[in-house]
Design a protein around this motif. Structure first.
Motif, PDB file in Angstrom:
ATOM      1  N   CYS A 109      -1.409   3.164  -5.975  1.00 59.95           N
ATOM      2  CA  CYS A 109      -1.435   4.529  -5.462  1.00 59.95           C
ATOM      3  C   CYS A 109      -1.273   4.542  -3.944  1.00 59.95           C
ATOM      4  CB  CYS A 109      -2.740   5.211  -5.869  1.00 59.95           C
ATOM      5  SG  CYS A 109      -2.705   7.008  -5.704  1.00 59.95           S
ATOM      6  N   ILE A 110      -1.889   3.584  -3.260  1.00 62.28           N
ATOM      7  CA  ILE A 110      -1.722   3.455  -1.813  1.00 62.28           C
ATOM      8  C   ILE A 110      -0.255   3.221  -1.472  1.00 62.28           C
ATOM      9  CG2 ILE A 110      -2.147   1.894   0.137  1.00 62.28           C
ATOM     10  CD1 ILE A 110      -5.042   1.654  -0.829  1.00 62.28           C
ATOM     11  N   ASP A 111       0.406   2.355  -2.240  1.00 55.99           N
ATOM     12  CA  ASP A 111       1.828   2.085  -2.010  1.00 55.99           C
ATOM     13  C   ASP A 111       2.658   3.362  -2.167  1.00 55.99           C
ATOM     14  OD1 ASP A 111       1.284  -0.580  -1.564  1.00 55.99           O
ATOM     15  OD2 ASP A 111       1.792  -1.218  -3.611  1.00 55.99           O
ATOM     16  N   ASP A 112       2.324   4.159  -3.185  1.00 61.21           N
ATOM     17  CA  ASP A 112       3.063   5.403  -3.423  1.00 61.21           C
ATOM     18  C   ASP A 112       2.833   6.399  -2.286  1.00 61.21           C
ATOM     19  OD1 ASP A 112       4.120   4.515  -5.806  1.00 61.21           O
ATOM     20  OD2 ASP A 112       2.524   5.363  -7.031  1.00 61.21           O
ATOM     21  N   PHE A 113       1.600   6.515  -1.824  1.00 63.33           N
ATOM     22  CA  PHE A 113       1.299   7.437  -0.738  1.00 63.33           C
ATOM     23  C   PHE A 113       1.924   6.961   0.567  1.00 63.33           C
ATOM     24  CE2 PHE A 113      -1.258  10.016  -3.265  1.00 63.33           C
ATOM     25  CZ  PHE A 113      -1.779  11.072  -2.533  1.00 63.33           C
ATOM     26  N   GLU A 114       2.028   5.652   0.730  1.00 66.97           N
ATOM     27  CA  GLU A 114       2.673   5.116   1.931  1.00 66.97           C
ATOM     28  C   GLU A 114       4.127   5.603   2.005  1.00 66.97           C
ATOM     29  OE1 GLU A 114       3.471   0.849   4.220  1.00 66.97           O
ATOM     30  OE2 GLU A 114       2.705   0.870   2.164  1.00 66.97           O
ATOM     31  N   LYS A 115       4.791   5.660   0.851  1.00 69.75           N
ATOM     32  CA  LYS A 115       6.174   6.150   0.811  1.00 69.75           C
ATOM     33  C   LYS A 115       6.245   7.620   1.227  1.00 69.75           C
ATOM     34  CE  LYS A 115       7.430   2.902  -2.853  1.00 69.75           C
ATOM     35  NZ  LYS A 115       7.718   2.766  -4.304  1.00 69.75           N
ATOM     36  N   VAL A 173       7.479  10.883   8.203  1.00 70.74           N
ATOM     37  CA  VAL A 173       7.973  10.415   9.504  1.00 70.74           C
ATOM     38  C   VAL A 173       9.483  10.617   9.592  1.00 70.74           C
ATOM     39  CG1 VAL A 173       8.290   8.396  10.990  1.00 70.74           C
ATOM     40  CG2 VAL A 173       6.097   8.759   9.836  1.00 70.74           C
ATOM     41  N   LYS A 174      10.196  10.277   8.524  1.00 69.53           N
ATOM     42  CA  LYS A 174      11.660  10.431   8.512  1.00 69.53           C
ATOM     43  C   LYS A 174      12.074  11.890   8.688  1.00 69.53           C
ATOM     44  CE  LYS A 174      12.749   6.461   5.558  1.00 69.53           C
ATOM     45  NZ  LYS A 174      13.238   6.037   4.211  1.00 69.53           N
ATOM     46  N   LYS A 175      11.320  12.803   8.065  1.00 72.21           N
ATOM     47  CA  LYS A 175      11.636  14.229   8.157  1.00 72.21           C
ATOM     48  C   LYS A 175      11.069  14.853   9.431  1.00 72.21           C
ATOM     49  CE  LYS A 175      11.905  14.946   3.148  1.00 72.21           C
ATOM     50  NZ  LYS A 175      13.316  15.400   3.098  1.00 72.21           N
ATOM     51  N   GLU A 176      10.494  14.003  10.292  1.00 66.96           N
ATOM     52  CA  GLU A 176       9.943  14.421  11.585  1.00 66.96           C
ATOM     53  C   GLU A 176       8.785  15.408  11.447  1.00 66.96           C
ATOM     54  OE1 GLU A 176      13.179  15.704  14.060  1.00 66.96           O
ATOM     55  OE2 GLU A 176      13.887  13.651  14.367  1.00 66.96           O
ATOM     56  N   GLN A 177       8.072  15.298  10.324  1.00 65.56           N
ATOM     57  CA  GLN A 177       6.832  16.061  10.189  1.00 65.56           C
ATOM     58  C   GLN A 177       5.711  15.369  10.950  1.00 65.56           C
ATOM     59  OE1 GLN A 177       6.557  16.165   5.821  1.00 65.56           O
ATOM     60  NE2 GLN A 177       6.918  18.383   5.918  1.00 65.56           N
ATOM     61  N   LEU A 178       5.846  14.061  11.084  1.00 66.41           N
ATOM     62  CA  LEU A 178       4.895  13.246  11.845  1.00 66.41           C
ATOM     63  C   LEU A 178       5.645  12.458  12.908  1.00 66.41           C
ATOM     64  CD1 LEU A 178       2.669  11.777   8.963  1.00 66.41           C
ATOM     65  CD2 LEU A 178       2.045  13.616  10.539  1.00 66.41           C
ATOM     66  N   SER A 179       4.928  12.071  13.944  1.00 66.94           N
ATOM     67  CA  SER A 179       5.527  11.279  15.019  1.00 66.94           C
ATOM     68  C   SER A 179       5.938   9.894  14.520  1.00 66.94           C
ATOM     69  CB  SER A 179       4.518  11.139  16.161  1.00 66.94           C
ATOM     70  OG  SER A 179       4.942  10.161  17.092  1.00 66.94           O
ATOM     71  N   ALA A 180       6.965   9.348  15.145  1.00 66.68           N
ATOM     72  CA  ALA A 180       7.413   8.004  14.808  1.00 66.68           C
ATOM     73  C   ALA A 180       6.370   6.956  15.181  1.00 66.68           C
ATOM     74  CB  ALA A 180       8.735   7.695  15.515  1.00 66.68           C
ATOM     75  N   THR A 181       5.367   7.366  15.955  1.00 66.09           N
ATOM     76  CA  THR A 181       4.296   6.440  16.329  1.00 66.09           C
ATOM     77  C   THR A 181       3.286   6.245  15.189  1.00 66.09           C
ATOM     78  OG1 THR A 181       2.934   8.205  17.285  1.00 66.09           O
ATOM     79  CG2 THR A 181       4.491   7.095  18.757  1.00 66.09           C
ATOM     80  N   VAL A 182       3.347   7.101  14.170  1.00 65.20           N
ATOM     81  CA  VAL A 182       2.425   6.991  13.041  1.00 65.20           C
ATOM     82  C   VAL A 182       2.830   5.820  12.162  1.00 65.20           C
ATOM     83  CG1 VAL A 182       1.603   8.088  10.915  1.00 65.20           C
ATOM     84  CG2 VAL A 182       1.851   9.437  13.009  1.00 65.20           C
ATOM     85  N   THR A 183       1.888   4.933  11.887  1.00 62.86           N
ATOM     86  CA  THR A 183       2.118   3.819  10.968  1.00 62.86           C
ATOM     87  C   THR A 183       1.715   4.272   9.568  1.00 62.86           C
ATOM     88  OG1 THR A 183       1.588   2.227  12.711  1.00 62.86           O
ATOM     89  CG2 THR A 183       1.550   1.416  10.434  1.00 62.86           C
ATOM     90  N   PRO A 184       2.681   4.429   8.649  1.00 60.99           N
ATOM     91  CA  PRO A 184       2.364   4.964   7.321  1.00 60.99           C
ATOM     92  C   PRO A 184       1.242   4.225   6.599  1.00 60.99           C
ATOM     93  CG  PRO A 184       4.721   4.975   7.643  1.00 60.99           C
ATOM     94  CD  PRO A 184       4.135   4.247   8.816  1.00 60.99           C
ATOM     95  N   ARG A 185       1.243   2.895   6.688  1.00 59.89           N
ATOM     96  CA  ARG A 185       0.206   2.118   5.998  1.00 59.89           C
ATOM     97  C   ARG A 185      -1.176   2.453   6.556  1.00 59.89           C
ATOM     98  NH1 ARG A 185       0.553  -0.499   1.130  1.00 59.89           N
ATOM     99  NH2 ARG A 185      -0.850  -2.272   1.003  1.00 59.89           N
ATOM    100  N   ALA A 186      -1.283   2.499   7.871  1.00 62.48           N
ATOM    101  CA  ALA A 186      -2.573   2.806   8.499  1.00 62.48           C
ATOM    102  C   ALA A 186      -2.996   4.232   8.161  1.00 62.48           C
ATOM    103  CB  ALA A 186      -2.475   2.620  10.005  1.00 62.48           C
ATOM    104  N   ALA A 187      -2.044   5.153   8.113  1.00 61.37           N
ATOM    105  CA  ALA A 187      -2.359   6.553   7.821  1.00 61.37           C
ATOM    106  C   ALA A 187      -2.911   6.713   6.414  1.00 61.37           C
ATOM    107  CB  ALA A 187      -1.117   7.412   8.003  1.00 61.37           C
ATOM    108  N   GLY A 224      -4.766  15.957  12.416  1.00 62.02           N
ATOM    109  CA  GLY A 224      -5.047  15.126  13.578  1.00 62.02           C
ATOM    110  C   GLY A 224      -4.040  14.003  13.798  1.00 62.02           C
ATOM    111  N   LEU A 225      -3.157  13.784  12.826  1.00 64.35           N
ATOM    112  CA  LEU A 225      -2.122  12.754  13.006  1.00 64.35           C
ATOM    113  C   LEU A 225      -1.086  13.236  14.004  1.00 64.35           C
ATOM    114  CD1 LEU A 225      -1.577  11.642   9.282  1.00 64.35           C
ATOM    115  CD2 LEU A 225      -2.793  10.378  11.075  1.00 64.35           C
TER     116      LEU A 225
END
Length: 206
Positions: A137-143, A149-163, A201-202
């Motif tokens: 499930c973590i892997d799926d949410f990471e995607k 990030v790709k759709k620019e909803q989040l900054s490119a500085t966000v690490t998907p795994r950490a998020a 907050g992200l």
């Protein structure tokens, strides 16, 4: 006659699963024997071993009759592409805690897994299944975070795994503490606010 016998067998099996759920919630998995479950259900030793080979078989069947929120979320994410990944993340997370609060069987199973299941050799397969489902499930949410990030909803500085690890830690912590004392705070109300605050907050794309 055959149909009645089959219905009786299914009724006995259901009683045994209900008894196991109640006893595991009350006494824990390792402190509950097959005979305890049989006595609670009002059936004989032979009857319980007719339906379940051993305690692990009983536990697997108990887990199999309830679709956990984490499994449901994985199926929904796998349905196809997502146009608004950030909203999808938020709604799936809120749906997870809503099912825990509203569905007694799901809540009971979550309580057993988090508070009443001693992860020793006897029940290690349960731990492995639980961890495997969580990791998938973590892997799926990471995607989904990657898509955000790709759709620019989040900054490119966000690490998907950490998020996603941060989000799962938040949700797991809410559920763990709520199950300890369900009357202490409203899970859905406070949980929804916490999830929104975390995602808001992200860092956003400037």
């Amino acid at each position: 006659m055959v149909r009645r016998t089959k219905e009786d067998a299914m009724e006995t099996r259901s009683k045994l699963l209900d008894a196991a759920e109640a006893l595991f919630s009350e006494k824990g998995v390792t402190h509950t024997s097959m005979m305890h479950v049989a006595e609670k259900a009002g059936v004989t030793r032979g009857a319980i071993y007719h339906h379940f080979e051993n305690k692990m078989d009983l536990i697997e069947s108990l887990m199999g009759r309830v679709k956990l929120p984490i499994d449901e979320m994985r199926e929904q994410i796998a349905d196809g592409t997502v146009s608004d990944p950030l909203t999808e993340i938020q709604e799936r997370s809120k749906g997870f805690i809503a099912r825990i609060e509203s569905n007694p069987q799901v809540r009971s199973l979550a309580s057993i897994l988090l508070h009443k299941c001693e992860y020793i050799d006897e029940v290690n397969p349960i731990k492995l299944r639980h961890v495997s489902g969580r990791n998938e499930c973590i892997d799926d949410f990471e995607k989904l975070f990657e898509e955000a990030v790709k759709k620019e909803q989040l900054s490119a500085t966000v690490t998907p795994r950490a998020a996603v690890i941060g989000l799962f830690s938040l949700v797991d912590g809410l559920i763990y503490n709520w199950l300890l004392a369900p009357d202490y705070f409203p899970l859905v109300e406070y949980g929804n606010t916490a999830i929104e605050n975390y995602l808001n907050g992200l860092p956003r794309q400037p």
